[in-house]
Scaffold this motif. Structure first.
Motif, PDB file in Angstrom:
ATOM      1  N   PHE A 216      -4.072  -6.928   2.287  1.00 22.17           N
ATOM      2  CA  PHE A 216      -3.619  -8.174   2.792  1.00 22.17           C
ATOM      3  C   PHE A 216      -2.893  -8.960   1.616  1.00 22.17           C
ATOM      4  O   PHE A 216      -3.235 -10.202   1.552  1.00 22.17           O
ATOM      5  N   ALA A 217      -2.333  -8.424   0.607  1.00 21.79           N
ATOM      6  CA  ALA A 217      -1.606  -9.190  -0.360  1.00 21.79           C
ATOM      7  C   ALA A 217      -0.686 -10.097   0.158  1.00 21.79           C
ATOM      8  O   ALA A 217       0.101  -9.937   1.293  1.00 21.79           O
ATOM      9  N   SER A 218      -0.595 -11.538  -0.272  1.00 23.28           N
ATOM     10  CA  SER A 218       0.048 -12.529   0.368  1.00 23.28           C
ATOM     11  C   SER A 218       0.864 -13.293  -0.758  1.00 23.28           C
ATOM     12  O   SER A 218       0.629 -12.977  -1.782  1.00 23.28           O
ATOM     13  N   THR A 219       1.457 -14.393  -0.179  1.00 21.43           N
ATOM     14  CA  THR A 219       2.134 -15.278  -1.478  1.00 21.43           C
ATOM     15  C   THR A 219       1.018 -15.998  -2.169  1.00 21.43           C
ATOM     16  O   THR A 219       1.552 -16.114  -3.432  1.00 21.43           O
ATOM     17  N   GLN A 220       0.015 -16.355  -1.693  1.00 20.91           N
ATOM     18  CA  GLN A 220      -1.112 -16.770  -2.674  1.00 20.91           C
ATOM     19  C   GLN A 220      -1.284 -15.650  -3.845  1.00 20.91           C
ATOM     20  O   GLN A 220      -1.623 -16.158  -4.959  1.00 20.91           O
TER      21      GLN A 220
ATOM     22  N   LEU B 292       4.200  -3.221  -1.938  1.00 20.77           N
ATOM     23  CA  LEU B 292       4.680  -1.720  -1.371  1.00 20.77           C
ATOM     24  C   LEU B 292       3.166  -1.324  -0.639  1.00 20.77           C
ATOM     25  O   LEU B 292       3.661  -0.693   0.331  1.00 20.77           O
ATOM     26  N   TYR B 293       2.015  -1.508  -1.394  1.00 22.72           N
ATOM     27  CA  TYR B 293       0.931  -0.982  -0.375  1.00 22.72           C
ATOM     28  C   TYR B 293       0.880  -1.763   0.759  1.00 22.72           C
ATOM     29  O   TYR B 293       0.546  -0.951   2.039  1.00 22.72           O
ATOM     30  N   ARG B 294       1.013  -3.131   0.775  1.00 24.48           N
ATOM     31  CA  ARG B 294       0.816  -3.959   2.028  1.00 24.48           C
ATOM     32  C   ARG B 294       2.055  -3.274   3.006  1.00 24.48           C
ATOM     33  O   ARG B 294       1.719  -3.242   4.394  1.00 24.48           O
ATOM     34  N   LEU B 295       3.220  -3.190   2.696  1.00 22.08           N
ATOM     35  CA  LEU B 295       4.275  -2.640   3.353  1.00 22.08           C
ATOM     36  C   LEU B 295       3.977  -1.559   4.083  1.00 22.08           C
ATOM     37  O   LEU B 295       3.983  -1.239   5.320  1.00 22.08           O
TER      38      LEU B 295
END
Length: 183
Positions: free
Chosen positions: A74-78, A129-132
């Protein structure tokens, strides 16, 4: 219990990943500075001292800014902003300590720019990359075999549910219902 042990283990793996990137990015910064050729001997001592100072400083900065609170899926801009802040503070403290200790002897000034940039890419790139990969993984089930779902609630939980459903499963999200007009 097993899930919390897995989460703790994953946080330590992420921490080790990030700490390993510190000497790698310093080495790459020096190597780029010298046009991808051998680093002259008089700069090797500066590179080694920078690694020695930077490792504990960056590790503390990573923990301070909470880089291990979230999940890579769930990596985000934050998360990217936390990485940016952690790297900038850690690099500033590192350069200040090396300046006080040895007046930046053996450290080219271009390293001030190259090192933080490479480190940010090394920390943020694998997370994105993991999130993608997780979001766009091909599902083995056809969409014809899946049912459509209308989600109630367009907040953060709804967003996470949509991401999870898009990765595969029994339902395809088609829309949201929410009582808040701005959502």
């Amino acid at each position: 219990v097993m899930q919390s042990l897995s989460l703790i283990r994953n946080r330590w793996v992420a921490f080790i990943h990030d700490v390993v990137w510190v000497p790698v990015s310093i080495g790459l910064a020096f190597w780029l500075r010298f046009n991808l050729e051998q680093i002259p001997g008089e700069y090797l001592l500066g590179m080694e001292s920078m690694i020695g100072v930077s490792l504990p400083v960056m590790a503390a900065s990573f923990w301070y800014f909470g880089l291990y609170r979230g999940i890579w899926r769930f990596a985000s801009t934050q998360d990217l902003l936390r990485i940016l802040r952690a790297v900038l503070l850690g690099a500033t403290v590192t350069f200040a300590l090396i300046f006080i200790w040895q007046r930046l002897t053996g450290i080219p000034r271009s390293i001030f720019v190259l090192y933080p940039l490479i480190l940010m890419l090394g920390l943020a790139g694998p997370r994105m990359l993991y999130r993608l990969f997780e979001e766009h993984r091909f599902s083995l089930t056809d969409t014809e075999e899946r049912s459509f779902a209308l989600l109630v609630g367009a907040g953060r939980a709804g967003e996470l549910l949509v991401r999870d459903l898009l990765r595969g499963g029994a339902y395809i999200p088609v829309g949201f219902l929410d009582d808040a007009a701005d959502k």
